[in-house]
Design a protein around this motif. Structure first.
Motif, mmCIF file in Angstrom:
data_model
loop_
_atom_site.group_PDB
_atom_site.id
_atom_site.type_symbol
_atom_site.label_atom_id
_atom_site.label_comp_id
_atom_site.label_asym_id
_atom_site.label_seq_id
_atom_site.Cartn_x
_atom_site.Cartn_y
_atom_site.Cartn_z
ATOM 1 N N GLY A 124 1.018 -1.285 -0.046
ATOM 2 C CA GLY A 124 -0.011 -0.067 -0.022
ATOM 3 C C GLY A 124 0.824 1.089 -0.013
ATOM 4 N N GLY A 125 2.126 0.879 0.273
ATOM 5 C CA GLY A 125 3.098 2.497 0.451
ATOM 6 C C GLY A 125 4.102 1.776 -0.602
ATOM 7 N N ARG A 126 5.502 2.482 -0.176
ATOM 8 C CA ARG A 126 6.674 2.164 -0.701
ATOM 9 C C ARG A 126 7.213 0.563 -0.728
ATOM 10 N NH1 ARG A 126 11.252 5.896 0.213
ATOM 11 N NH2 ARG A 126 12.238 4.487 -1.459
ATOM 12 N N GLN A 127 6.473 -0.115 0.389
ATOM 13 C CA GLN A 127 7.101 -1.328 0.608
ATOM 14 C C GLN A 127 6.060 -2.502 0.068
ATOM 15 O OE1 GLN A 127 8.044 -1.034 4.764
ATOM 16 N NE2 GLN A 127 10.076 -1.649 4.139
ATOM 17 N N ASN A 128 6.408 -3.491 -0.180
ATOM 18 C CA ASN A 128 5.299 -4.443 -0.778
ATOM 19 C C ASN A 128 5.808 -5.990 -0.934
ATOM 20 O OD1 ASN A 128 2.566 -5.064 -1.810
ATOM 21 N ND2 ASN A 128 3.195 -5.270 -3.757
ATOM 22 N N VAL A 129 5.023 -6.740 -0.171
ATOM 23 C CA VAL A 129 5.404 -8.333 -0.360
ATOM 24 C C VAL A 129 4.044 -8.968 -0.930
ATOM 25 C CG1 VAL A 129 5.881 -10.169 1.312
ATOM 26 C CG2 VAL A 129 6.559 -7.965 2.033
ATOM 27 N N VAL A 130 4.687 -9.725 -2.005
ATOM 28 C CA VAL A 130 3.803 -10.547 -2.753
ATOM 29 C C VAL A 130 4.184 -12.113 -2.648
ATOM 30 C CG1 VAL A 130 2.793 -11.186 -5.038
ATOM 31 C CG2 VAL A 130 3.342 -8.650 -4.520
ATOM 32 N N VAL A 131 3.320 -12.988 -2.494
ATOM 33 C CA VAL A 131 3.677 -14.487 -2.222
ATOM 34 C C VAL A 131 2.769 -15.136 -3.011
ATOM 35 C CG1 VAL A 131 3.921 -16.407 -0.833
ATOM 36 C CG2 VAL A 131 4.475 -13.875 0.398
ATOM 37 N N HIS A 132 3.293 -16.067 -3.678
ATOM 38 C CA HIS A 132 2.413 -17.118 -4.465
ATOM 39 C C HIS A 132 3.092 -18.253 -4.221
ATOM 40 C CE1 HIS A 132 0.358 -14.187 -7.123
ATOM 41 N NE2 HIS A 132 1.690 -13.408 -7.117
ATOM 42 N N ALA A 133 1.965 -19.125 -3.711
ATOM 43 C CA ALA A 133 2.572 -20.582 -3.477
ATOM 44 C C ALA A 133 1.637 -21.435 -4.083
ATOM 45 C CB ALA A 133 2.622 -20.812 -1.851
ATOM 46 N N ASP A 134 2.251 -22.490 -4.682
ATOM 47 C CA ASP A 134 1.471 -23.388 -5.462
ATOM 48 C C ASP A 134 1.925 -24.616 -5.078
ATOM 49 O OD1 ASP A 134 -0.027 -24.992 -7.377
ATOM 50 O OD2 ASP A 134 0.404 -23.977 -8.864
ATOM 51 N N GLU A 135 0.844 -25.664 -4.522
ATOM 52 C CA GLU A 135 1.191 -27.159 -4.115
ATOM 53 C C GLU A 135 0.953 -27.881 -4.914
ATOM 54 O OE1 GLU A 135 -0.637 -27.768 -0.226
ATOM 55 O OE2 GLU A 135 0.204 -26.080 0.791
ATOM 56 N N GLY A 136 0.651 -27.557 -6.258
ATOM 57 C CA GLY A 136 0.402 -28.688 -7.240
ATOM 58 C C GLY A 136 -0.169 -29.782 -7.141
ATOM 59 N N GLY A 137 0.222 -30.732 -7.596
ATOM 60 C CA GLY A 137 -0.432 -31.971 -7.343
ATOM 61 C C GLY A 137 0.028 -32.818 -6.170
ATOM 62 N N PRO A 138 -0.377 -34.014 -6.245
ATOM 63 C CA PRO A 138 0.252 -35.106 -5.114
ATOM 64 C C PRO A 138 1.719 -34.835 -4.914
ATOM 65 C CG PRO A 138 -1.482 -36.183 -6.380
ATOM 66 C CD PRO A 138 -0.986 -34.796 -6.998
ATOM 67 N N GLY A 139 2.212 -35.132 -3.569
ATOM 68 C CA GLY A 139 3.537 -35.094 -3.524
ATOM 69 C C GLY A 139 4.083 -33.665 -3.678
ATOM 70 N N GLU A 140 5.583 -33.411 -3.351
ATOM 71 C CA GLU A 140 6.249 -32.262 -3.425
ATOM 72 C C GLU A 140 6.828 -31.668 -4.851
ATOM 73 O OE1 GLU A 140 8.844 -32.078 -0.093
ATOM 74 O OE2 GLU A 140 7.276 -32.242 1.228
ATOM 75 N N ALA A 141 7.194 -32.811 -5.741
ATOM 76 C CA ALA A 141 7.815 -32.625 -6.863
ATOM 77 C C ALA A 141 7.527 -31.306 -7.856
ATOM 78 C CB ALA A 141 7.908 -33.785 -7.691
ATOM 79 N N ASP A 142 6.242 -30.964 -7.607
ATOM 80 C CA ASP A 142 5.659 -29.805 -8.595
ATOM 81 C C ASP A 142 5.343 -28.732 -7.735
ATOM 82 O OD1 ASP A 142 3.460 -31.017 -7.548
ATOM 83 O OD2 ASP A 142 2.216 -31.126 -9.219
ATOM 84 N N ASP A 143 5.691 -28.584 -6.279
ATOM 85 C CA ASP A 143 5.304 -27.486 -5.543
ATOM 86 C C ASP A 143 6.111 -26.317 -5.986
ATOM 87 O OD1 ASP A 143 3.767 -28.929 -4.177
ATOM 88 O OD2 ASP A 143 4.735 -28.999 -2.520
ATOM 89 N N ARG A 144 5.561 -25.015 -6.289
ATOM 90 C CA ARG A 144 6.394 -23.767 -6.512
ATOM 91 C C ARG A 144 6.024 -22.793 -5.502
ATOM 92 N NH1 ARG A 144 4.482 -23.386 -12.522
ATOM 93 N NH2 ARG A 144 2.682 -23.458 -11.183
ATOM 94 N N ALA A 145 6.814 -21.732 -5.493
ATOM 95 C CA ALA A 145 6.838 -20.710 -4.554
ATOM 96 C C ALA A 145 7.492 -19.457 -5.306
ATOM 97 C CB ALA A 145 7.089 -20.858 -3.223
ATOM 98 N N TYR A 146 6.953 -18.165 -5.240
ATOM 99 C CA TYR A 146 7.355 -17.077 -5.581
ATOM 100 C C TYR A 146 7.012 -16.073 -4.420
ATOM 101 C CZ TYR A 146 7.440 -12.645 -8.392
ATOM 102 O OH TYR A 146 7.699 -11.448 -8.736
ATOM 103 N N VAL A 147 8.078 -15.423 -4.117
ATOM 104 C CA VAL A 147 8.150 -14.103 -3.235
ATOM 105 C C VAL A 147 8.711 -13.054 -3.720
ATOM 106 C CG1 VAL A 147 8.406 -13.535 -0.981
ATOM 107 C CG2 VAL A 147 7.959 -15.897 -1.358
ATOM 108 N N ARG A 148 8.124 -11.698 -3.848
ATOM 109 C CA ARG A 148 8.708 -10.570 -4.245
ATOM 110 C C ARG A 148 8.534 -9.619 -2.976
ATOM 111 N NH1 ARG A 148 9.740 -7.789 -9.371
ATOM 112 N NH2 ARG A 148 9.642 -5.713 -9.049
ATOM 113 N N ILE A 149 9.683 -8.991 -2.817
ATOM 114 C CA ILE A 149 9.505 -7.953 -1.674
ATOM 115 C C ILE A 149 10.144 -6.725 -2.160
ATOM 116 C CG2 ILE A 149 10.446 -7.302 0.715
ATOM 117 C CD1 ILE A 149 11.094 -10.671 1.184
ATOM 118 N N SER A 150 9.623 -5.876 -2.382
ATOM 119 C CA SER A 150 9.876 -4.448 -2.812
ATOM 120 C C SER A 150 10.184 -3.513 -1.798
ATOM 121 C CB SER A 150 9.151 -4.020 -4.144
ATOM 122 O OG SER A 150 7.694 -3.833 -3.585
ATOM 123 N N GLY A 151 11.041 -2.643 -1.767
ATOM 124 C CA GLY A 151 11.056 -1.280 -0.958
ATOM 125 C C GLY A 151 12.100 -1.649 0.054
ATOM 126 N N MET A 152 13.105 -2.481 0.122
ATOM 127 C CA MET A 152 13.809 -2.974 0.995
ATOM 128 C C MET A 152 15.025 -1.875 1.189
ATOM 129 S SD MET A 152 14.023 -7.094 0.583
ATOM 130 C CE MET A 152 14.852 -7.694 2.195
#
Length: 182
Positions: A124-152
């Motif tokens: 909402g200001g100069r700092q922003n944290v965005v997190v996308h986590a996708d657990e995919g299908g069964p098991g952990e092989a296709d799990d993905r995560a994306y984190v973006r931290i701006s304003g550090m």
């Protein structure tokens, strides 16, 4: 998804008491001009740090080894869209007050069990944290995560690099040198 809602509540409490927002135990600091991206899967973690002067420095970790990325490759990767699921994620919670905004969306389960997708944005200001986590299908092989931290700020970037356990101490030192933060 319950862990994310709990983390969001803790983040809200931290924001309300005037202290900084923490991501994985790292205070993102007072507003600054650095942006950090983490792209992770079960087999690899990629760290990209964008500087106020437009440079991008990156490192990768996989199977217990880590290395500094070539500057051209880091810049090209930062320009690519992050790996995310394109499905729309329904909004679960939203809070908007002057100077602060947080939205959380997600699905708890897919057809095949305990899998889902989470999207969270704090800012909402100069700092922003965005997190996308996708657990995919069964098991952990296709799990993905994306984190973006701006304003550090510089101190927050130094602390973030020091806390990146997947990166060896020599790669952490190389990142700091490349960024001019040693």
């Amino acid at each position: 998804m319950r862990w994310l809602v709990a983390a969001a509540a803790l983040t809200l409490v931290a924001a309300c008491d005037g202290s900084g927002v923490e991501v994985n135990g790292v205070d993102v600091g007072e507003p600054g001009d650095y942006t950090v991206e983490i792209r992770a899967s079960d087999i690899e973690q990629t760290y990209l740090i964008m500087t106020p002067d437009g440079r991008t420095v990156g490192a990768r970790a996989a199977e217990g080894a880590s290395a500094l990325m070539d500057g051209t490759r880091a810049q090209a990767l930062a320009a690519e869209e992050p790996p995310r699921n394109d499905e729309a994620v329904p909004e679960v919670m939203s809070l908007r007050v002057p100077g602060f905004e947080m939205t959380i969306g997600g699905t708890e389960d897919h057809d095949n069990g305990e899998n889902g997708q989470v999207a969270m944005s704090i800012g909402g200001g100069r700092q922003n944290v965005v997190v996308h986590a996708d657990e995919g299908g069964p098991g952990e092989a296709d799990d993905r995560a994306y984190v973006r931290i701006s304003g550090m700020n510089e101190e927050a970037v130094r602390e973030f690099i020091a806390e990146a356990d997947e990166l060896s101490p020599s790669v952490q030192a190389q990142l700091l040198t490349e960024l001019g933060l040693e």
